[in-house]
Design a protein around this motif. Structure first.
Motif, PDB file in Angstrom:
ATOM      1  N   LEU A  21       0.823  -1.208   0.000  1.00 54.54           N
ATOM      2  CA  LEU A  21       0.000   0.000   0.000  1.00 54.54           C
ATOM      3  C   LEU A  21       0.864   1.269   0.000  1.00 54.54           C
ATOM      4  O   LEU A  21       0.555   2.262  -0.667  1.00 54.54           O
ATOM      5  CB  LEU A  21      -0.924   0.011   1.227  1.00 54.54           C
ATOM      6  N   MET A  22       1.982   1.212   0.769  1.00 56.42           N
ATOM      7  CA  MET A  22       2.862   2.386   0.841  1.00 56.42           C
ATOM      8  C   MET A  22       3.512   2.662  -0.520  1.00 56.42           C
ATOM      9  O   MET A  22       3.717   3.831  -0.896  1.00 56.42           O
ATOM     10  CB  MET A  22       3.941   2.187   1.905  1.00 56.42           C
ATOM     11  N   GLU A  23       3.863   1.614  -1.222  1.00 57.11           N
ATOM     12  CA  GLU A  23       4.459   1.810  -2.547  1.00 57.11           C
ATOM     13  C   GLU A  23       3.456   2.493  -3.480  1.00 57.11           C
ATOM     14  O   GLU A  23       3.828   3.325  -4.306  1.00 57.11           O
ATOM     15  CB  GLU A  23       4.896   0.469  -3.136  1.00 57.11           C
ATOM     16  N   VAL A  24       2.181   2.122  -3.328  1.00 57.72           N
ATOM     17  CA  VAL A  24       1.157   2.775  -4.140  1.00 57.72           C
ATOM     18  C   VAL A  24       1.068   4.252  -3.764  1.00 57.72           C
ATOM     19  O   VAL A  24       0.963   5.137  -4.632  1.00 57.72           O
ATOM     20  CB  VAL A  24      -0.214   2.088  -3.943  1.00 57.72           C
ATOM     21  N   GLU A  25       1.140   4.537  -2.456  1.00 59.37           N
ATOM     22  CA  GLU A  25       1.082   5.921  -2.007  1.00 59.37           C
ATOM     23  C   GLU A  25       2.291   6.730  -2.470  1.00 59.37           C
ATOM     24  O   GLU A  25       2.232   7.952  -2.603  1.00 59.37           O
ATOM     25  CB  GLU A  25       0.988   5.979  -0.473  1.00 59.37           C
ATOM     26  N   ARG A  26       3.431   6.032  -2.704  1.00 59.68           N
ATOM     27  CA  ARG A  26       4.653   6.742  -3.113  1.00 59.68           C
ATOM     28  C   ARG A  26       4.712   7.008  -4.626  1.00 59.68           C
ATOM     29  O   ARG A  26       5.670   7.602  -5.110  1.00 59.68           O
ATOM     30  CB  ARG A  26       5.880   5.934  -2.724  1.00 59.68           C
ATOM     31  N   ALA A  27       3.732   6.582  -5.353  1.00 57.86           N
ATOM     32  CA  ALA A  27       3.736   6.799  -6.806  1.00 57.86           C
ATOM     33  C   ALA A  27       3.903   8.271  -7.172  1.00 57.86           C
ATOM     34  O   ALA A  27       4.686   8.610  -8.073  1.00 57.86           O
ATOM     35  CB  ALA A  27       2.460   6.222  -7.428  1.00 57.86           C
ATOM     36  N   PRO A  28       3.219   9.191  -6.491  1.00 53.40           N
ATOM     37  CA  PRO A  28       3.444  10.620  -6.824  1.00 53.40           C
ATOM     38  C   PRO A  28       4.883  11.064  -6.564  1.00 53.40           C
ATOM     39  O   PRO A  28       5.414  11.916  -7.261  1.00 53.40           O
ATOM     40  CB  PRO A  28       2.468  11.348  -5.895  1.00 53.40           C
TER      41      PRO A  28
END
Length: 569
Positions: A21-28
């Motif tokens: 989930l954190m990797e998804v949040e780090r996309a920006p």
């Protein structure tokens, strides 16, 4: 500290789930990092462009230097007589130079034989060769007298050597020392023959004994000499050196004070002290004549002033009793005129009246010196300018163009689409290659200097060197005007534009500052985004940890109930 083991109670690997989930949040953040990389690449490109533009600025400064167009070169008819250098003030022309007399340095020659004799008497039975104050130390080995070898050691006394000569020659040759003349004398009833090619000792040379075809051979001069490496008080001066008794001896040469201590300083030390001082003389010791000589470092008929202040060094060294051998001034004529004088062998405008021309006399005689304009520096400066200009344009072309690789993938240059970069390339081309209005047609365009462009790129080429050479030879002023006219010169206008680009507050400098700030702002944004990601991660960890703890309690209660009801049945 994070609590809880992922899935221990629940069987669910929630830590991996959180990380995903954190990797998804780090996309920006990744998108911002990519943008930051592009910004940094652009900034680096502008920085490289700035460096090359500054090199171009330096080449333009060379072109704008007035001395460049006033350069002179010389040609000397006889290079063995003169060396010539011409400055920008030298008027082109042909000069006839006659060197009548070269300048030489004055010398103060001290009295000879300032050293004491080898011995105060003819008894030399206690004077060893190692301690004898010869001008040169005696070496051990053999020397030959009347075909007989005589072997000596430095521990031998001078009388031992005399005895060995008599023994080797069977008494035919006898030797003795005359304290009055400070000479060794060899006598025989027949002609004495000294030396052989196999001699290994230098005794005969040190004793200054040379064949004369007779039965008596005496030293060619006094043998006692001053010792360079002994302290002044023990250096074998005929007149003992004193320093006033306090070790603060002093004398002056040309008004410059030289100090010495008779008990600690050697003659070699004092001579070196003179040479290193500002007295303007070289001090040397002539061992053969046993005298000290002072030579002016400057040529010309100028004197040398000597004065003992404390102690008697100059007197003991035979200098106050010496004599001045006057130096010569340089005497010369220019174009058959009056005889002129210079104290040195360098002829300057002050001594010749020829502005900008410096001559060095190497010999005596008559020769010619031709002074003419030197156009090579201008041509070289133009070529260096073209190289720097083309390097800038090549860099701009590389940064703004697109390429297609073998797979057909198009890759845009790092500054492709940047209006600033395209504007620089266009502006440089226009400033350099446009015709200058108001100038004579002979040189109102770089094409008149043989500089052309292919029309396929922005680079310039010196395609007609003959045209440039011809213009520099016949009308150098036109070349200078085209490049350096204060209001319309090509180099002047281009330099002004570059100053606006890469000067202290140039647009290219501000561009880099803006890009650096954008990159820094992205760092700040990413830090804030990461702070939120870490905060979310921590909340989720705490929630799942609480879930694990609750699940663990439920599991414990279930196990208790199973055990309890299981026993009851």
């Amino acid at each position: 500290m994070e609590l809880g083991l992922s899935g221990l109670a629940s069987g669910f690997d929630w830590r991996s789930f959180i990380d995903q989930l954190m990797e998804v949040e780090r996309a920006p953040q990744k998108a911002l990092r990519n943008e930051q990389t592009r910004i940094q690449e652009r900034n680096n490109a502008y920085r490289s462009l700035q460096t090359e533009l500054q090199v171009l600025q330096n080449r333009l400064r060379d072109l704008l230097n007035p001395d460049l167009y006033a350069a002179r070169r010389t040609a000397v008819g006889d290079a063995n007589l003169l060396k010539a250098e011409a400055g920008t003030a030298a008027a082109p022309g042909l000069y006839t130079i006659e060197i009548l007399q070269r300048a030489t340095a004055a010398r103060w020659v001290g009295v000879a034989n300032v050293g004491a004799a080898l011995s105060p008497s003819g008894d030399v039975s206690s004077l060893t060769l190692a301690n004898a104050p010869f001008a040169t130390a005696v070496t051990a080995g053999t020397f030959t007298v009347n075909g007989k070898q005589v072997s000596v050691e430095t521990t031998d006394t001078l009388q031992d050597v005399f005895d060995k000569i008599a023994a080797a020659t069977g008494g035919q040759v006898t030797a003795g020392y005359d304290a009055v003349s400070d000479r060794i004398i060899l006598t025989s009833s027949s002609e004495i023959v000294l030396g052989s090619a196999s001699d290994t000792s230098n005794f005969l040379q040190v004793a200054r004994l040379y064949n004369n075809g007779t039965s008596t051979v005496a030293s060619a001069g006094a043998l006692g000499a001053v010792r360079l490496d002994a302290t002044l008080a023990h250096a074998n001066f005929a007149t003992p050196v004193t320093d006033g008794g306090s070790g603060a001896g002093e004398f002056r040469i040309n008004g410059v004070s030289i100090t010495y201590n008779a008990t600690t300083d050697t003659l070699a030390t004092v001579l070196e002290r003179i040479n290193q001082s500002s007295a303007g003389v070289y001090a040397t010791y002539d061992a053969l004549s046993d005298r000290i000589v002072l030579t002016n470092k400057s040529t010309g008929d100028i004197g040398i002033a000597l004065e003992d202040v404390t102690g008697n060094f100059l007197a003991a060294a035979g200098l106050t009793g010496g004599s001045l051998q006057r130096g010569q001034n340089l005497l010369f004529r220019v174009n058959g005129g009056d005889t002129l004088t210079s104290t040195s062998n360098t002829i300057s405008a002050a001594s010749s009246g020829i502005a900008g021309l410096t001559l060095t006399a190497l010999g005596e005689g008559t020769t010619t010196v031709t002074v003419e304009r030197d156009t090579d520096p201008v041509k070289q400066a133009i070529q260096r300018f073209l190289e720097a200009y083309n390097k800038v344009q090549a860099l701009l072309d590389d940064y703004t163009s697109s390429t297609t690789d073998a797979n057909g993938v198009v890759r845009a240059g790092v500054l492709a689409g940047e209006s600033d970069a395209n504007e620089i390339a266009s502006r440089l081309r226009n400033l350099v290659y446009q015709q200058v209005s108001g100038f004579a047609p002979v040189a109102d365009h770089l094409a008149d200097l043989g500089i052309t462009t292919s029309g396929e790129d922005n680079k310039l080429r010196l395609s007609d060197e003959a045209a440039l050479d011809n213009l520099l030879r016949n009308d150098p002023g036109a070349v200078q005007r085209l490049l350096t006219d204060e209001s319309r010169g090509v180099a002047v206008r281009l330099q002004a534009y570059l100053e606006r680009l890469v000067g202290d507050d140039g647009t290219l400098i501000r561009k880099q500052t803006t890009l650096a700030r954008q990159s820094s702002d992205i760092d700040a944004q990413i830090r804030e985004m990461e702070r939120l990601v870490q905060a979310n991660r921590q909340r989720m960890i705490e929630a799942f940890t609480a879930m694990e703890q609750a699940q663990a309690r439920i599991n414990q209660q279930l196990q208790y109930l199973l055990r309890t009801f299981g026993q009851g049945s």
